[in-house]
Design an enzyme around this catalytic site. Sequence first.
Site, PDB file in Angstrom:
ATOM      1  N   CYS A 109       0.842  -0.877  -0.232  1.00 17.89           N
ATOM      2  CA  CYS A 109      -0.003  -0.131   0.018  1.00 17.89           C
ATOM      3  C   CYS A 109       1.003   1.071   0.019  1.00 17.89           C
ATOM      4  O   CYS A 109       1.863   1.428   1.099  1.00 17.89           O
ATOM      5  CB  CYS A 109      -0.935   0.092   1.237  1.00 17.89           C
ATOM      6  SG  CYS A 109      -1.808   1.648   1.311  1.00 17.89           S
ATOM      7  N   ILE A 110       0.581   2.048  -0.845  1.00 18.59           N
ATOM      8  CA  ILE A 110       1.480   3.247  -1.166  1.00 18.59           C
ATOM      9  C   ILE A 110       1.487   4.187  -0.055  1.00 18.59           C
ATOM     10  O   ILE A 110       2.686   4.638   0.526  1.00 18.59           O
ATOM     11  CB  ILE A 110       1.009   4.132  -2.261  1.00 18.59           C
ATOM     12  CG1 ILE A 110       1.327   3.463  -3.712  1.00 18.59           C
ATOM     13  CG2 ILE A 110       1.780   5.521  -2.273  1.00 18.59           C
ATOM     14  CD1 ILE A 110       0.827   3.910  -4.916  1.00 18.59           C
TER      15      ILE A 110
END
Length: 140
Positions: free
Chosen positions: A12-13
Amino acid sequence: MATVTFYEKPGCINNTRQKKLLAAAGHQVIAKNLLTENWQTERLRAFFGALAVRNWFNYSAPAIKNGEIDPDNLTEQEAIALMLKNPLLIRRPLMQVGNRFMTGFDQQTVDSWIGLSEIEITPDLESCPRTLAELSCSHE
């Protein structure tokens, strides 16, 4: 500085950015996979504190986006039961420092809690920045 147990969705960025902010502020970050953790009802519930049930949820989760689940119409018990079955529903990250717990990453709240004062406050680090076609933050 604090040792932060940080439950994330790998890849997840925003979780990556959040961990970088914590580390830059001098905190030790112990990252764990939120999706494979062996959650128990009481342990998971501790992260939500006094938040309303609707604020426990990851609104990028497919089951919510598709209208299968409406967080506004769930009891605490129903919400936890759904999250235990499908951890993608859990708002990320979950963080623990000692015996204190938090869900989500509001930078001002985190700053007040453990300190991010040396770090510039940046825009929303909770909403997934990916396009609908990528959806890496919401499933897998």
